[in-house]
Write an enzyme that holds these catalytic residues in place. Structure first.
Site, PDB file in Angstrom:
ATOM      1  N   HIS A  58       0.642  -1.212  -0.324  1.00 24.75           N
ATOM      2  CA  HIS A  58       0.012  -0.060   0.073  1.00 24.75           C
ATOM      3  C   HIS A  58       0.891   1.182   0.143  1.00 24.75           C
ATOM      4  O   HIS A  58       0.451   2.546  -0.045  1.00 24.75           O
ATOM      5  CB  HIS A  58      -0.756   0.048   1.119  1.00 24.75           C
ATOM      6  CG  HIS A  58      -0.120   0.371   2.505  1.00 24.75           C
ATOM      7  ND1 HIS A  58       0.374  -0.684   3.414  1.00 24.75           N
ATOM      8  CD2 HIS A  58       0.005   1.483   2.972  1.00 24.75           C
ATOM      9  CE1 HIS A  58       1.112  -0.196   4.191  1.00 24.75           C
ATOM     10  NE2 HIS A  58       0.553   1.243   4.228  1.00 24.75           N
TER      11      HIS A  58
HETATM   12  C1  UD1 Z   1      -1.771   5.809   6.123  1.00 25.84           C
HETATM   13  C2  UD1 Z   1      -0.322   6.339   6.601  1.00 25.84           C
HETATM   14  C3  UD1 Z   1       0.665   5.196   6.412  1.00 25.84           C
HETATM   15  C4  UD1 Z   1      -0.035   3.897   7.085  1.00 25.84           C
HETATM   16  C5  UD1 Z   1      -1.008   3.375   6.541  1.00 25.84           C
HETATM   17  C6  UD1 Z   1      -1.615   2.308   7.177  1.00 25.84           C
HETATM   18  C7  UD1 Z   1       0.047   8.823   6.291  1.00 25.84           C
HETATM   19  C8  UD1 Z   1       0.652   9.794   5.688  1.00 25.84           C
HETATM   20  N1  UD1 Z   1       0.133   7.672   5.793  1.00 25.84           N
HETATM   21  O1  UD1 Z   1      -1.461   5.594   4.603  1.00 25.84           O
HETATM   22  O2  UD1 Z   1       1.919   5.716   7.006  1.00 25.84           O
HETATM   23  O3  UD1 Z   1       1.341   2.753   6.779  1.00 25.84           O
HETATM   24  O4  UD1 Z   1      -2.094   4.707   6.810  1.00 25.84           O
HETATM   25  O5  UD1 Z   1      -2.831   1.895   6.658  1.00 25.84           O
HETATM   26  O6  UD1 Z   1      -0.653   9.167   7.356  1.00 25.84           O
HETATM   27  N2  UD1 Z   1      -9.183   4.903   2.609  1.00 25.84           N
HETATM   28  C9  UD1 Z   1     -10.368   4.272   2.793  1.00 25.84           C
HETATM   29  N3  UD1 Z   1     -10.810   3.873   3.773  1.00 25.84           N
HETATM   30  C10 UD1 Z   1     -10.150   4.258   4.960  1.00 25.84           C
HETATM   31  C11 UD1 Z   1      -9.050   4.934   4.927  1.00 25.84           C
HETATM   32  C12 UD1 Z   1      -8.466   5.279   3.769  1.00 25.84           C
HETATM   33  O7  UD1 Z   1     -10.862   4.046   1.522  1.00 25.84           O
HETATM   34  O8  UD1 Z   1     -10.982   3.988   5.994  1.00 25.84           O
HETATM   35  C13 UD1 Z   1      -8.622   5.069   1.201  1.00 25.84           C
HETATM   36  C14 UD1 Z   1      -8.968   6.615   0.833  1.00 25.84           C
HETATM   37  O9  UD1 Z   1      -9.156   6.408  -0.605  1.00 25.84           O
HETATM   38  C15 UD1 Z   1      -7.809   7.456   1.154  1.00 25.84           C
HETATM   39  C16 UD1 Z   1      -6.367   6.463   0.789  1.00 25.84           C
HETATM   40  O10 UD1 Z   1      -7.082   5.094   1.341  1.00 25.84           O
HETATM   41  O11 UD1 Z   1      -7.505   8.386   0.098  1.00 25.84           O
HETATM   42  C17 UD1 Z   1      -5.410   6.729   1.611  1.00 25.84           C
HETATM   43  O12 UD1 Z   1      -5.691   6.873   2.953  1.00 25.84           O
HETATM   44  P1  UD1 Z   1      -4.657   7.842   3.857  1.00 25.84           P
HETATM   45  O13 UD1 Z   1      -5.233   7.866   5.308  1.00 25.84           O
HETATM   46  O14 UD1 Z   1      -4.710   9.058   3.408  1.00 25.84           O
HETATM   47  O15 UD1 Z   1      -3.298   7.162   3.917  1.00 25.84           O
HETATM   48  P2  UD1 Z   1      -3.012   5.593   3.799  1.00 25.84           P
HETATM   49  O16 UD1 Z   1      -2.480   5.228   2.539  1.00 25.84           O
HETATM   50  O17 UD1 Z   1      -4.014   4.684   4.503  1.00 25.84           O
END
Ligand code: UD1
Length: 366
Positions: free
Chosen positions: A211
């Site tokens: 991811h």
């Molecule tokens: C975040 C952390 C990363 C960690 C990861 C664990 C940052 C910069 N990154 O990355 O270090 O390893 O969490 O999972 O904080 N989304 C969903 N549902 C959710 C959450 C996210 O669909 O409950 C999708 C959304 O499309 C979102 C994307 O995942 O835009 C990314 O979510 P985000 O929290 O921005 O970063 P992660 O890639 O999850």
């Protein structure tokens, strides 16, 4: 919790994303055992049931006192929303200490807001460094540590990194790894047979999680990665619970167009660790999984050019691999099996939470 208890809460834990929950559970439990007044602010950075609620239930975390519902966005949009929401919470609650975890956007947002309000900050998992500033997590780590009054450290070399950056070592405490507290506490519940049966998984498989933005955000990069995952699936079945971040690009690149690839929804903590425990090897770009495989003795191939957790290489089962090395290095790991040479890093003993609590209570003058 009634209004008076909220006002009296002297410690606020800020949790936002999946890995935060796993690290915070033992710290909150140990502080509760010492009678600390605590509140949990969930920022809502992660919000799906499978990314958040299931962890609160399985890990026995207290229901958050508030969920800010910040959700997803670009780094600037998300961090700005986190800061705006957290500022109101911190002003309303006036805590004596804010505790932040790991390296996600909720971590730096909370540290920055607290520091500007003059509220002390404790950072759990301080001092880890990949020395790769293209990773958002590395930016978050460095800045959070500069703003923290207490740097609670999981790995000895982290204290050297903090000292090199001018952090007073008197603020740094090697406490061990609370994520491993959670792992050891729940070890008896990791039932590989049950998770295999529930998801129709084969007996022998490689467990994959991918991811990282550098691996999945570009369709072209995701396509090369998928080609190599298919190469692994030519050797052995691959089970991959897909994080929402990479889902669209990995599936568009044909991830599940191979009979040996089993695409799953994100798993809860217990099912996920059960699947890891039963895997012949793990292929990942996660940070925490490098640590968990070190303790479980499962060979781990980390698809990254660097790691902020080198102790998982020196002591554990972890190896860094490039995309084009993935197939031969997985083949070698499968042939070699669990090497049995893995050593437990110092203080990854299941008692990091109580050590965090001791340092924190001393800091608060208890
Ligand atoms: C975040 C952390 C990363 C960690 C990861 C664990 C940052 C910069 N990154 O990355 O270090 O390893 O969490 O999972 O904080 N989304 C969903 N549902 C959710 C959450 C996210 O669909 O409950 C999708 C959304 O499309 C979102 C994307 O995942 O835009 C990314 O979510 P985000 O929290 O921005 O970063 P992660 O890639 O999850």
């Amino acid at each position: 919790m009634n209004r008076r208890e909220i006002v009296l809460a002297s410690i606020v834990h800020v949790l936002g994303a999946r890995p935060n929950f796993v690290k915070a559970a033992p710290v909150i439990e140990a502080l509760a055992a010492r009678g600390a007044r605590q509140a949990v602010v969930h920022t809502g950075q992660h919000y799906d049931e499978r990314m958040s609620d299931v962890f609160f239930r399985e890990l026995g975390l207290p229901e958050p006192d508030v969920n800010l519902g910040v959700g997803s966005g670009s780094h600037a949009v998300q961090t700005a929303a986190l800061m705006t929401g957290l500022e109101q919470e911190f002003i309303g609650r006036s805590p004596g200490l804010v505790i932040v975890y790991g390296d996600v956007n909720s971590t730096i947002a909370a540290a920055l807001v607290a520091a500007k309000l003059g509220i002390p900050v404790a950072h759990v998992e301080a001092g880890l460094r990949s020395f790769d500033m293209t990773m958002p997590e590395e930016v978050n780590r460095r800045l959070t540590d500069q703003l923290s009054d207490l740097c609670l450290v999981t790995s000895p070399e982290a204290i050297g990194h903090l000292a090199d950056e001018g952090v007073d070592v008197a603020r740094c405490h090697l406490v061990g790894n609370p994520m491993i507290d959670t792992l050891l506490k729940n070890l008896d519940t990791f039932d590989t047979g049950a998770v295999r049966a529930a998801h129709g998984l084969p007996d022998r498989y490689v467990l994959a999680t991918l991811h990282r933005p550098a691996n999945v955000d570009s369709p072209d990069t995701a396509a090369v990665l998928v080609k190599n995952v298919h190469g692994v699936a030519d050797l052995v079945d691959v089970v991959i619970p897909v994080h929402p971040r990479g889902r669209a690009n990995l599936l568009a690149a044909g991830l599940d167009d191979h009979d040996g690839v089993h695409v799953l929804e994100p798993l809860g903590y217990i099912d996920f660790l059960a699947a890891v425990r039963g895997a012949a090897a793990v292929v990942t770009d996660s940070g925490g999984l490098q640590e968990e495989t070190t303790i479980l003795g499962v060979p781990c191939l980390t698809v990254r050019p660097n790691t902020e957790r080198p102790i998982t290489i020196t002591h554990g089962t972890n190896r860094l691999v490039g995309f084009d090395e993935l197939v031969p290095r997985t083949r070698a790991a499968l042939e070699e099996g669990a090497r049995g040479t893995s050593r437990t890093p110092p203080l990854w003993d299941g008692a990091a939470g109580p050590r965090c609590a001791e340092v924190i209570m001393e800091f608060l003058g208890d």
